[in-house]
Design an enzyme around this catalytic site. Structure first.
Site, PDB file in Angstrom:
ATOM      1  N   ASN A  33       0.947  -1.312   0.437  1.00 57.47           N
ATOM      2  CA  ASN A  33      -0.304   0.013  -0.163  1.00 57.47           C
ATOM      3  C   ASN A  33       0.773   1.250   0.169  1.00 57.47           C
ATOM      4  O   ASN A  33       1.729   1.665   0.232  1.00 57.47           O
ATOM      5  CB  ASN A  33      -0.738   0.367   1.584  1.00 57.47           C
ATOM      6  CG  ASN A  33      -0.921   0.114   2.596  1.00 57.47           C
ATOM      7  OD1 ASN A  33       0.997  -0.334   2.522  1.00 57.47           O
ATOM      8  ND2 ASN A  33      -0.500   0.891   3.134  1.00 57.47           N
ATOM      9  N   PRO A  34       0.465   2.551  -0.175  1.00 59.08           N
ATOM     10  CA  PRO A  34       1.380   3.480  -0.529  1.00 59.08           C
ATOM     11  C   PRO A  34       1.593   3.624   0.454  1.00 59.08           C
ATOM     12  O   PRO A  34       3.337   4.173   0.643  1.00 59.08           O
ATOM     13  CB  PRO A  34       0.238   4.611  -0.956  1.00 59.08           C
ATOM     14  CG  PRO A  34      -0.808   3.939  -1.428  1.00 59.08           C
ATOM     15  CD  PRO A  34      -1.084   3.032  -0.617  1.00 59.08           C
ATOM     16  N   CYS A  35       1.807   3.857   1.853  1.00 54.06           N
ATOM     17  CA  CYS A  35       2.668   3.831   3.422  1.00 54.06           C
ATOM     18  C   CYS A  35       3.710   3.097   3.221  1.00 54.06           C
ATOM     19  O   CYS A  35       4.552   2.995   4.190  1.00 54.06           O
ATOM     20  CB  CYS A  35       1.419   4.392   4.620  1.00 54.06           C
ATOM     21  SG  CYS A  35       0.939   5.707   4.374  1.00 54.06           S
ATOM     22  N   SER A  36       3.257   1.825   2.812  1.00 51.22           N
ATOM     23  CA  SER A  36       4.410   0.888   3.028  1.00 51.22           C
ATOM     24  C   SER A  36       4.441  -0.363   4.591  1.00 51.22           C
ATOM     25  O   SER A  36       5.535  -0.790   4.564  1.00 51.22           O
ATOM     26  CB  SER A  36       6.155   0.807   2.831  1.00 51.22           C
ATOM     27  OG  SER A  36       6.273   1.744   1.198  1.00 51.22           O
ATOM     28  N   GLU A  37       2.810  -0.541   4.688  1.00 49.18           N
ATOM     29  CA  GLU A  37       3.305  -1.016   6.173  1.00 49.18           C
ATOM     30  C   GLU A  37       2.694  -2.056   5.853  1.00 49.18           C
ATOM     31  O   GLU A  37       2.232  -2.985   6.943  1.00 49.18           O
ATOM     32  CB  GLU A  37       2.157  -0.483   6.937  1.00 49.18           C
ATOM     33  CG  GLU A  37       1.096  -0.390   7.576  1.00 49.18           C
ATOM     34  CD  GLU A  37       0.362   0.928   6.457  1.00 49.18           C
ATOM     35  OE1 GLU A  37      -0.245   1.400   6.587  1.00 49.18           O
ATOM     36  OE2 GLU A  37       1.262   1.645   5.905  1.00 49.18           O
TER      37      GLU A  37
END
Length: 234
Positions: free
Chosen positions: A71-75
């Site tokens: 996902n965009p925030c990489s978590e």
């Protein structure tokens, strides 16, 4: 990727591959490219770079498919067309007046939160049918923590230090171990997620990797109870 970082260390050339056919379009010095990546991430406040090799080495469901992106925030990194409900725990809530970390309460909070997240899976709404199906079949849950910096600061531990890294590693090991322990108890009472049988071998291998990683924590840099709890839960 591991190969890329080795190229950076050795100051070798690195080939840029086309996503359409995998062919190398051009090559450039790996260190120069690495600096450009770091600069671009800093300028746009991106969370950081993703290392595809490492991500897939720790992927529990490789027999279904590899991980291609996050996902965009990489978590959240998992199968395509899947979703994950996320939660985090405020570490400062577990700091006792004498500076000790209340590991028993922390692990209890992890168990309660993971159980709640498991319940949410069947009660959540999903944007597409494919995401809904994979979310029900694989039941991914995401649990993290916040305020690590404040916790370390309150203890007089430098953020960028061996002690700080060991403290963070031990807390993470306790959190992850308790989360998987709770998940296994839920699976025992109900049943494993639908995709487990197909991925049992890679899943258990990743569990062994987590367990073995506890051995890499320098116990001399953290309180005994924090280390011993991490080792026990794994």
């Amino acid at each position: 990727e591991d190969d890329f970082l080795r190229a950076v260390e050795n100051d070798d050339a690195w080939g840029l591959r086309q996503r359409t056919d995998g062919k190398t379009s051009k090559s450039l010095p790996a260190r120069e490219f690495w600096n450009q990546i770091g600069e671009a991430a800093w300028v746009c406040a991106d969370p950081g770079q993703q290392f595809d090799t490492t991500i897939n080495d720790w992927h529990t469901c490789t027999d279904t498919d590899r991980i291609y992106a996050s996902n965009p925030c990489s978590e959240y990194m998992f199968l395509d067309n899947s979703a994950c409900n996320l939660a985090s725990l405020n570490l400062m809530k577990f700091r006792l007046p004498d500076g000790a970390f209340d590991i028993e309460s922390f692990r209890w909070a992890v168990a309660v939160t993971i159980t709640a997240q498991e319940i949410i899976v069947n009660n959540a709404g999903y944007p597409t049918d494919a995401i809904a199906k994979n979310s029900h079949d694989y039941r991914p849950l995401g649990l993290g923590y916040a305020n690590l910096g404040e916790l370390l600061m309150s203890l007089g531990i430098p953020y960028d230090s061996d002690e700080g890294r060991a403290y963070a590693a031990a807390i993470t090991a306790n959190m992850t171990g308790q989360a998987y322990l709770t998940s296994s108890k839920i699976a025992g009472a109900l049943e494993p997620f639908s995709g487990y049988s197909k991925n049992e071998e890679p899943f258990l291998e990743v569990m062994r990797m987590h367990r073995d990683s506890v051995k890499g924590i320098n116990r001399n840099n953290i309180p005994d109870d924090l280390y011993e709890s991490a080792w026990k839960v794994w």
